[in-house]
Design an enzyme around this catalytic site. Structure first.
Site, PDB file in Angstrom:
ATOM      1  N   CYS A  75       2.046  35.111  81.034  1.00  0.00           N
ATOM      2  CA  CYS A  75       1.713  35.648  82.346  1.00  0.00           C
ATOM      3  C   CYS A  75       0.221  35.780  82.602  1.00  0.00           C
ATOM      4  O   CYS A  75      -0.187  36.043  83.727  1.00  0.00           O
ATOM      5  CB  CYS A  75       2.366  37.014  82.518  1.00  0.00           C
ATOM      6  SG  CYS A  75       1.772  38.242  81.331  1.00  0.00           S
ATOM      7  N   GLU A 117      11.144  35.738  83.450  1.00  0.00           N
ATOM      8  CA  GLU A 117      10.453  36.998  83.750  1.00  0.00           C
ATOM      9  C   GLU A 117       8.955  36.768  83.670  1.00  0.00           C
ATOM     10  O   GLU A 117       8.479  36.008  82.836  1.00  0.00           O
ATOM     11  CB  GLU A 117      10.917  38.049  82.738  1.00  0.00           C
ATOM     12  CG  GLU A 117      10.207  39.367  82.809  1.00  0.00           C
ATOM     13  CD  GLU A 117       9.047  39.453  81.830  1.00  0.00           C
ATOM     14  OE1 GLU A 117       8.168  40.298  82.044  1.00  0.00           O
ATOM     15  OE2 GLU A 117       9.004  38.665  80.864  1.00  0.00           O
ATOM     16  N   ARG A 161       6.247  49.308  85.605  1.00  0.00           N
ATOM     17  CA  ARG A 161       5.865  47.963  85.180  1.00  0.00           C
ATOM     18  C   ARG A 161       6.616  46.952  86.030  1.00  0.00           C
ATOM     19  O   ARG A 161       7.634  46.388  85.623  1.00  0.00           O
ATOM     20  CB  ARG A 161       6.196  47.762  83.699  1.00  0.00           C
ATOM     21  CG  ARG A 161       5.596  46.486  83.147  1.00  0.00           C
ATOM     22  CD  ARG A 161       5.828  46.399  81.650  1.00  0.00           C
ATOM     23  NE  ARG A 161       5.078  45.282  81.111  1.00  0.00           N
ATOM     24  CZ  ARG A 161       5.513  44.513  80.132  1.00  0.00           C
ATOM     25  NH1 ARG A 161       6.668  44.743  79.569  1.00  0.00           N
ATOM     26  NH2 ARG A 161       4.782  43.524  79.690  1.00  0.00           N
ATOM     27  N   ARG A 163       7.885  43.661  87.472  1.00  0.00           N
ATOM     28  CA  ARG A 163       7.955  42.291  86.958  1.00  0.00           C
ATOM     29  C   ARG A 163       8.855  41.473  87.882  1.00  0.00           C
ATOM     30  O   ARG A 163       9.837  41.981  88.422  1.00  0.00           O
ATOM     31  CB  ARG A 163       8.573  42.271  85.552  1.00  0.00           C
ATOM     32  CG  ARG A 163       7.922  43.207  84.559  1.00  0.00           C
ATOM     33  CD  ARG A 163       6.544  42.807  84.163  1.00  0.00           C
ATOM     34  NE  ARG A 163       6.566  41.704  83.218  1.00  0.00           N
ATOM     35  CZ  ARG A 163       5.488  41.161  82.688  1.00  0.00           C
ATOM     36  NH1 ARG A 163       4.298  41.588  83.020  1.00  0.00           N
ATOM     37  NH2 ARG A 163       5.583  40.182  81.822  1.00  0.00           N
TER      38      ARG A 163
END
Length: 194
Positions: A75, A117, A161, A163
């Site tokens: 990412c 993800e 968080r 995502r």
């Protein structure tokens, strides 16, 4: 039916834990980071011969057949905390374009479904063009695509968080007439100190 999955860019095994808890079997995994590999092997059942170090060196046709491909692909190239160079990021193992390894594996193995993800910044990176390219690439492999930004705090875990999760279903192997729905949020009832 016992489903088989593969775990790419596996980290310490978040996907492995979730899917094995549902009775599924991991038949192949890949993780580049040495410390993460050691943790993965200490906590999850997988034969070392099916635990690849670098997905770019794998022969995709030799990856065992599977029903679900899971991947938390790198990412850094899309994150607000990084330089945001996207799919062209060649720093430290071509991390920005490692997504294309996923696409090639989907083309060769044609699993029933996948779960990907990444950071939420992927959605808006390069004014949405990066996500558009990714979506088009996945659709070209014959998958119906759904995506949503989810937060752990919306699903019972005290962590902020966000995502993006991208879920796809193979049109030739799965009835896609009914749309997929992401789970509904649940109340947060614990704190970090709990």
């Amino acid at each position: 039916m016992s489903l088989k999955f593969i775990d790419l860019f596996a980290g310490i095994g978040g996907f492995h834990l979730a899917l094995s808890n549902l009775g599924m079997k991991c038949v192949f995994a890949s993780e580049f980071d040495e410390a993460a590999r050691k943790t993965y092997l200490a906590n999850h059942e997988i034969e070392e011969q099916f635990f690849n170090t670098d997905i770019r060196s794998a022969s995709y046709d030799l990856i065992p057949d599977h029903d679900i491909l899971c991947a938390g692909f790198p990412c850094q190239a899309f994150s607000h905390a990084g330089k945001r160079v996207g799919l062209t990021d060649g720093s430290n193992s071509e991390r920005g374009n490692l997504f294309y390894c996923i696409s090639e594996i989907l083309e060769v193995k044609k699993p029933r479904a996948f779960i990907l993800e990444n950071v939420r910044g992927l959605v808006n990176h390069d004014n949405g063009n990066t996500f558009k390219v990714i979506k088009e690439e996945l659709e070209a492999q014959g998958y119906v695509i759904y995506h949503k930004v989810l937060k752990a705090s919306e699903f019972g875990r005290p962590q902020h968080r966000p995502r993006i999760f991208i879920v796809g279903f193979n049109k030739d192997k799965v009835d896609t007439t009914q749309p997929f729905e992401f789970p509904q949020p649940i109340p947060l009832e614990i704190t970090m100190s709990d």
